[in-house]
Enzyme design. Structure first.
Site, PDB file in Angstrom:
ATOM      1  N   THR A  23       0.693  -0.763   0.126  1.00 56.06           N
ATOM      2  CA  THR A  23      -0.330  -0.049  -0.572  1.00 56.06           C
ATOM      3  C   THR A  23       0.628   0.901   0.287  1.00 56.06           C
ATOM      4  O   THR A  23       2.450   1.285   0.279  1.00 56.06           O
ATOM      5  CB  THR A  23      -1.389  -0.104   0.839  1.00 56.06           C
ATOM      6  OG1 THR A  23      -1.352   1.199   1.244  1.00 56.06           O
ATOM      7  CG2 THR A  23       0.078   0.437   2.808  1.00 56.06           C
ATOM      8  N   TYR A 168       8.251   7.407  16.367  1.00 52.27           N
ATOM      9  CA  TYR A 168       8.470   7.751  15.551  1.00 52.27           C
ATOM     10  C   TYR A 168       9.820   8.735  14.922  1.00 52.27           C
ATOM     11  O   TYR A 168      10.701   8.334  13.753  1.00 52.27           O
ATOM     12  CB  TYR A 168       7.277   8.152  14.605  1.00 52.27           C
ATOM     13  CG  TYR A 168       7.254   8.454  13.207  1.00 52.27           C
ATOM     14  CD1 TYR A 168       6.917   7.440  12.363  1.00 52.27           C
ATOM     15  CD2 TYR A 168       7.244   9.999  12.876  1.00 52.27           C
ATOM     16  CE1 TYR A 168       6.939   7.583  11.522  1.00 52.27           C
ATOM     17  CE2 TYR A 168       6.899   9.498  11.475  1.00 52.27           C
ATOM     18  CZ  TYR A 168       7.475   8.632  10.729  1.00 52.27           C
ATOM     19  OH  TYR A 168       7.073   8.765   9.254  1.00 52.27           O
TER      20      TYR A 168
HETATM   21  N1  LIG Z   1       2.560   9.083   4.606  1.00 48.08           N
HETATM   22  C1  LIG Z   1       3.356  10.062   4.872  1.00 48.08           C
HETATM   23  O1  LIG Z   1       3.343  11.890   4.649  1.00 48.08           O
HETATM   24  C2  LIG Z   1       4.579   9.333   5.158  1.00 48.08           C
HETATM   25  C3  LIG Z   1       5.845  10.613   5.571  1.00 48.08           C
HETATM   26  C4  LIG Z   1       7.297  10.716   6.354  1.00 48.08           C
HETATM   27  C5  LIG Z   1       7.637   8.869   6.291  1.00 48.08           C
HETATM   28  N2  LIG Z   1       6.458   8.423   5.510  1.00 48.08           N
HETATM   29  C6  LIG Z   1       7.341   7.333   5.703  1.00 48.08           C
HETATM   30  O2  LIG Z   1       7.139   7.030   4.660  1.00 48.08           O
HETATM   31  C7  LIG Z   1       7.418   4.628   4.902  1.00 48.08           C
HETATM   32  C8  LIG Z   1       5.783   4.090   3.879  1.00 48.08           C
HETATM   33  O3  LIG Z   1       4.990   5.025   4.281  1.00 48.08           O
HETATM   34  P1  LIG Z   1       3.066   5.272   3.958  1.00 48.08           P
HETATM   35  O4  LIG Z   1       2.718   6.510   4.199  1.00 48.08           O
HETATM   36  O5  LIG Z   1       3.473   4.689   2.781  1.00 48.08           O
HETATM   37  O6  LIG Z   1       2.464   3.994   5.356  1.00 48.08           O
HETATM   38  P2  LIG Z   1       1.230   3.410   4.508  1.00 48.08           P
HETATM   39  O7  LIG Z   1       0.356   3.315   3.683  1.00 48.08           O
HETATM   40  O8  LIG Z   1       1.193   2.861   6.299  1.00 48.08           O
HETATM   41  O9  LIG Z   1       2.882   1.846   4.295  1.00 48.08           O
HETATM   42  C9  LIG Z   1       3.013   1.519   5.216  1.00 48.08           C
HETATM   43  C10 LIG Z   1       4.019   0.091   4.941  1.00 48.08           C
HETATM   44  O10 LIG Z   1       4.869  -0.344   5.484  1.00 48.08           O
HETATM   45  C11 LIG Z   1       4.486  -1.612   6.568  1.00 48.08           C
HETATM   46  N3  LIG Z   1       4.817  -1.912   7.667  1.00 48.08           N
HETATM   47  C12 LIG Z   1       4.324  -1.552   8.625  1.00 48.08           C
HETATM   48  N4  LIG Z   1       4.990  -2.777   9.525  1.00 48.08           N
HETATM   49  C13 LIG Z   1       5.877  -3.579   9.242  1.00 48.08           C
HETATM   50  C14 LIG Z   1       6.557  -4.728   9.357  1.00 48.08           C
HETATM   51  N5  LIG Z   1       6.101  -4.989  10.766  1.00 48.08           N
HETATM   52  N6  LIG Z   1       6.618  -5.263   8.112  1.00 48.08           N
HETATM   53  C15 LIG Z   1       6.553  -5.327   7.187  1.00 48.08           C
HETATM   54  N7  LIG Z   1       6.133  -3.869   6.819  1.00 48.08           N
HETATM   55  C16 LIG Z   1       5.275  -3.368   7.922  1.00 48.08           C
HETATM   56  C17 LIG Z   1       2.568  -1.253   6.095  1.00 48.08           C
HETATM   57  O11 LIG Z   1       1.955  -3.327   6.167  1.00 48.08           O
HETATM   58  P3  LIG Z   1       0.194  -3.126   6.229  1.00 48.08           P
HETATM   59  O12 LIG Z   1      -0.319  -2.674   6.171  1.00 48.08           O
HETATM   60  O13 LIG Z   1       0.655  -4.797   6.067  1.00 48.08           O
HETATM   61  O14 LIG Z   1       0.393  -2.665   7.952  1.00 48.08           O
HETATM   62  C18 LIG Z   1       2.290  -0.902   4.881  1.00 48.08           C
HETATM   63  O15 LIG Z   1       3.266  -1.660   4.028  1.00 48.08           O
HETATM   64  C19 LIG Z   1       6.825   5.336   6.129  1.00 48.08           C
HETATM   65  O16 LIG Z   1       9.010   4.325   6.579  1.00 48.08           O
HETATM   66  C20 LIG Z   1       6.601   6.308   6.591  1.00 48.08           C
HETATM   67  O17 LIG Z   1       7.347   6.543   7.733  1.00 48.08           O
HETATM   68  C21 LIG Z   1       5.671   8.983   5.067  1.00 48.08           C
END
Ligand SMILES: NC(=O)c1ccc[n+]([C@@H]2O[C@H](COP(=O)([O-])OP(=O)(O)OC[C@H]3O[C@@H](n4cnc5c(N)ncnc54)[C@H](OP(=O)(O)O)[C@@H]3O)[C@@H](O)[C@H]2O)c1
Length: 310
Positions: A23, A168
């Site tokens: 996702t 975080y």
């Molecule tokens: N969105 C933002 O604004 C933002 C800003 C700064 C940084 N980030 C960084 O971007 C990255 C991706 O985030 P996102 O925004 O795409 O969030 P997201 O939509 O919640 O996706 C997070 C992904 O990480 C997976 N995950 C969580 N815990 C895990 C584990 N123990 N083992 C393996 N996979 C795991 C989730 O799997 P499940 O679906 O199974 O839970 C999901 O596939 C993260 O590192 C986040 O810190 C995001």
């Protein structure tokens, strides 16, 4: 000039492992890479979600792998499953924020364990495969939130009181300290692999899933007319990690993300991270602590002794 999908070179013949690719940003990263011809291994903790994502990608080159970064056993078996595979790109994307304190089976705080320790251990176990491939890269996804992070080495697991933001931000600072120390070691070992960091700005994903209803609402695409200045769509957010992974002009030790003062939105450029992230003592200390906690040692790229003060 804006760096866009049209700048992504042909990836035919290359294999990328993307963690958390079912996702959000991981999915978009996988989509962009498969569309350019790469084989992408969606490394996810929920195989059913991973398979659904692979089928949404609709590419014969999308594969799945079970990987739970909060479980040392899962990390080791995922790495074993990839034995003998060519891996050009490891994109350490998976991560999350947890409003409530939780620990892994090892007693590690879950945010730190997933976002940093699991990423550290999986990279260490994948290293031999990456080192064997000229031009290979490790991309680690941090956050602008790293700027508010501090490393609390005396209480890495928040046993003396949990603050979800501090947890975080610490984990996202740890991502950068790790990426830069990995870069130093790869350089000293004259390896053909590079380590690069990226951050997506603020992107509309499932990231806010465990947060308040207000945060979840703000992250929804329907709120775009109000939040356009604060966050962008995941297709743009994912470009930072993709650029770090494929742009031929990228060098090890660099950091890519949206430009400007806020760095909330925009197409990726080379940017600087916080002063704290360049602290070489903190990089070494976190590395040693991570080896101790995970039992994973990067033996092919040992540290050189730190320069003495005198
Ligand atoms: N969105 C933002 O604004 C933002 C800003 C700064 C940084 N980030 C960084 O971007 C990255 C991706 O985030 P996102 O925004 O795409 O969030 P997201 O939509 O919640 O996706 C997070 C992904 O990480 C997976 N995950 C969580 N815990 C895990 C584990 N123990 N083992 C393996 N996979 C795991 C989730 O799997 P499940 O679906 O199974 O839970 C999901 O596939 C993260 O590192 C986040 O810190 C995001």
């Amino acid at each position: 000039m804006r760096w866009t999908t049209s700048n992504i070179p042909d990836q035919t013949g290359r294999t990328a492992v993307v963690t958390g690719a079912n996702t959000g940003l991981g999915y978009e990263t996988a989509r962009l890479l498969t569309e350019k011809g790469a084989t992408v291994i969606l490394a996810c903790r929920d195989l059913a979600k991973a398979r659904r994502a692979a089928s949404r990608l609709g590419s014969p080159r999308a594969r799945t792998l079970h990987l739970d970064l909060a479980s040392p056993g899962s990390i080791r078996s995922a790495a074993r499953e990839l034995e003998g595979e060519r891996v050009d790109l490891l994109i350490n994307n998976a991560g999350g924020i947890r409003p409530r304190h939780a620990v892994t089976g090892e007693g590690f705080e879950l945010t730190f364990a997933t976002n940093h320790l699991g990423t550290f251990a999986f990279t260490g176990l994948m290293l031999e495969r990456l080192l064997a491939v000229p031009g290979s890269r490790v991309v680690t996804v941090s956050s602008i939130g790293h700027r508010r992070g501090t490393m609390n080495f005396e209480d890495l697991h928040f046993e003396r009181g949990y603050d979800y933001q501090k947890a975080y931000f610490q984990s996202k600072l740890a991502n950068l300290l790790f990426s830069y120390e990995l870069h130093r070691r790869l350089t000293e070992a004259e390896a053909a692999t590079i380590s690069v960091a990226a951050h997506p700005g603020n992107a509309r994903t499932e990231f806010g899933r465990d947060m308040s209803p207000f945060v979840r609402l703000m992250m929804r695409p329907v709120m775009r007319p109000l939040t356009w200045w604060l966050m962008h769509d995941p297709e743009v957010g994912a470009l930072a990690a993709v650029r770090a992974a494929v742009d031929p002009s990228v060098r090890g030790g660099e950091f890519y993300g949206p430009p400007g003062r806020s760095q909330f939105t925009g197409h990726p450029e080379r940017i600087e991270s916080s002063l704290a992230s360049y602290d070489a003592d903190a990089q070494r200390r976190l590395w040693a602590e991570s080896e101790r906690l995970t039992g994973v040692v990067f033996s092919s790229i040992p540290a050189r002794p730190a320069p003495s003060a005198g």
